[in-house]
Design an enzyme around this catalytic site. Structure first.
Site, PDB file in Angstrom:
ATOM      1  N   ASN A  28      60.013  64.960  40.337  1.00 25.80           N
ATOM      2  CA  ASN A  28      58.967  64.311  40.831  1.00 25.80           C
ATOM      3  C   ASN A  28      57.640  64.365  39.779  1.00 25.80           C
ATOM      4  OD1 ASN A  28      56.760  63.229  42.138  1.00 25.80           O
ATOM      5  ND2 ASN A  28      56.629  64.732  43.471  1.00 25.80           N
TER       6      ASN A  28
ATOM      7  N   LYS B  15      55.019  63.190  39.531  1.00 25.53           N
ATOM      8  CA  LYS B  15      53.739  62.865  40.087  1.00 25.53           C
ATOM      9  C   LYS B  15      52.730  61.856  39.350  1.00 25.53           C
ATOM     10  CE  LYS B  15      53.978  67.720  42.068  1.00 25.53           C
ATOM     11  NZ  LYS B  15      53.411  68.365  43.078  1.00 25.53           N
TER      12      LYS B  15
ATOM     13  N   HIS C   6      55.630  62.551  51.061  1.00 24.05           N
ATOM     14  CA  HIS C   6      55.116  63.684  50.258  1.00 24.05           C
ATOM     15  C   HIS C   6      53.957  64.360  50.832  1.00 24.05           C
ATOM     16  CE1 HIS C   6      54.227  66.291  47.007  1.00 24.05           C
ATOM     17  NE2 HIS C   6      55.410  66.325  46.704  1.00 24.05           N
TER      18      HIS C   6
ATOM     19  N   GLU D 211      51.824  65.546  49.370  1.00 26.42           N
ATOM     20  CA  GLU D 211      50.324  65.213  48.681  1.00 26.42           C
ATOM     21  C   GLU D 211      49.737  63.752  49.130  1.00 26.42           C
ATOM     22  OE1 GLU D 211      51.640  65.855  44.754  1.00 26.42           O
ATOM     23  OE2 GLU D 211      51.763  67.821  45.273  1.00 26.42           O
TER      24      GLU D 211
ATOM     25  N   GLU E  65      59.692  70.821  52.357  1.00 24.73           N
ATOM     26  CA  GLU E  65      58.789  71.246  51.111  1.00 24.73           C
ATOM     27  C   GLU E  65      57.509  71.815  51.717  1.00 24.73           C
ATOM     28  OE1 GLU E  65      59.208  68.919  47.063  1.00 24.73           O
ATOM     29  OE2 GLU E  65      57.737  67.867  48.397  1.00 24.73           O
TER      30      GLU E  65
ATOM     31  N   GLY F 153      53.619  73.648  43.973  1.00 24.66           N
ATOM     32  CA  GLY F 153      52.532  73.967  42.863  1.00 24.66           C
ATOM     33  C   GLY F 153      51.862  75.311  42.771  1.00 24.66           C
TER      34      GLY F 153
ATOM     35  N   SER G 251      57.739  74.824  43.894  1.00 26.51           N
ATOM     36  CA  SER G 251      57.985  75.844  42.996  1.00 26.51           C
ATOM     37  C   SER G 251      59.148  76.396  42.714  1.00 26.51           C
ATOM     38  CB  SER G 251      56.799  77.093  43.470  1.00 26.51           C
ATOM     39  OG  SER G 251      55.660  76.798  43.542  1.00 26.51           O
TER      40      SER G 251
HETATM   41  C1  PEP Z   1      56.727  68.390  44.544  1.00 22.13           C
HETATM   42  O1  PEP Z   1      55.834  67.986  44.133  1.00 22.13           O
HETATM   43  O2  PEP Z   1      57.620  67.969  45.397  1.00 22.13           O
HETATM   44  C2  PEP Z   1      56.955  69.934  44.374  1.00 22.13           C
HETATM   45  C3  PEP Z   1      57.987  70.683  44.763  1.00 22.13           C
HETATM   46  O3  PEP Z   1      56.326  70.393  43.111  1.00 22.13           O
HETATM   47  P1  PEP Z   1      56.311  71.843  42.388  1.00 22.13           P
HETATM   48  O4  PEP Z   1      57.854  72.075  42.175  1.00 22.13           O
HETATM   49  O5  PEP Z   1      55.441  71.639  41.285  1.00 22.13           O
HETATM   50  O6  PEP Z   1      56.099  72.759  43.451  1.00 22.13           O
END
Ligand code: PEP
Length: 243
Positions: A11, A13, A97, A99, A167, A173, A205
């Site tokens: 992803n 983003k 997601h 976010e 998640e 992040g 992460s």
């Molecule tokens: C994500 O945005 O779906 C995600 C898991 O981000 P990160 O791997 O940066 O934590």
């Protein structure tokens, strides 16, 4: 684990312009020509779908969108429909997601409508769920995730068109991850709520150092990767951790 290969999905983003997005996609496509044990998917920003799609052609790496609007078309300035994603060469769409749930105020009902839209367009929906830090500390992670699953997944789900990504919001992040026991527990709970064979990804992460441990879990059918998907070598190292 489902009777399918694991899936490692990137992803990107809101990252990437034409030149670095193209270089990254080419880097992944090149590495993906080497033998690997997992399925691969890249979800770039909408502006890069066509360019990245061309760079991935013939590599076996699939293309996905990061969101979609519930409607097929209409007066929705700034939005992209699932049909448009399909037309741009996507096979998958991420919906819900964190976010978007937390910064755009998307509800389970919104996510459910987007999942329906993805299916209507013939896309696989990757439905994201996950608890906040406060919810985890209150011992409510499992209840929160179960409620999100119940509210976000429409009738008619099957393993061919649904993927769930667990998640935890506090792990995205931040460099933090749940314990493997916590991940296994939540994935096992999700598995009781979705059709047989549905792939359940862990995201939050994941990086080249922790990928082998996380992807070795029986309950984990792959990973949704954010930050580490922005470097071809890191994304590829995570993919190789599936071997
Ligand atoms: C994500 O945005 O779906 C995600 C898991 O981000 P990160 O791997 O940066 O934590």
């Amino acid at each position: 684990m489902a009777d399918q290969k694991r899936l490692v999905a990137g992803n990107w983003k809101m990252n990437g312009n034409l030149s670095d997005g193209l270089a990254l996609a080419r880097g992944v496509a090149e590495r993906a020509r080497e033998p690997h044990a997992c399925d691969l998917l890249i979800c770039p920003p909408f502006t890069l779908l066509a360019t990245v799609g061309e760079a991935l052609a013939g590599s076996g790496v699939a293309l996905g969108g990061q969101d979609c609007h519930p409607a097929a078309s209409g007066a929705f300035t700034g939005c992209i429909s699932a049909e448009m994603l399909k037309d741009a060469g996507c096979t998958h769409a991420i919906v819900g997601h964190s976010e978007r749930r937390h910064t755009c105020g998307e509800t389970d009902a919104d996510v459910r409508a987007k999942t329906e839209a993805a299916w209507r367009a013939g896309l696989v929906a990757i439905v994201c769920v996950g608890e906040t830090r406060v919810e985890r500390e209150a011992g409510r992670a499992r209840a929160v995730v179960s409620a999100q699953i119940a509210g976000s997944i429409p009738d008619g789900a099957n393993a061919g068109r649904l993927i769930v990504a667990y998640e935890p919001v506090w792990a995205i992040g931040t460099g933090l991850t749940p314990t493997t026991a916590d991940i296994a527990e939540i994935h096992a709970a999700i598995r009781t709520l979705v059709p047989n064979g549905t792939r359940i990804l862990y995201g939050g992460s994941v990086n080249p150092k922790n990928a082998a441990e996380l992807l070795a879990l029986d309950e984990v059918d792959g990973s949704l990767v954010g930050g580490a998907s922005l470097k071809a070598d890191d994304f590829w190292a995570i993919a190789q951790a599936c071997d």
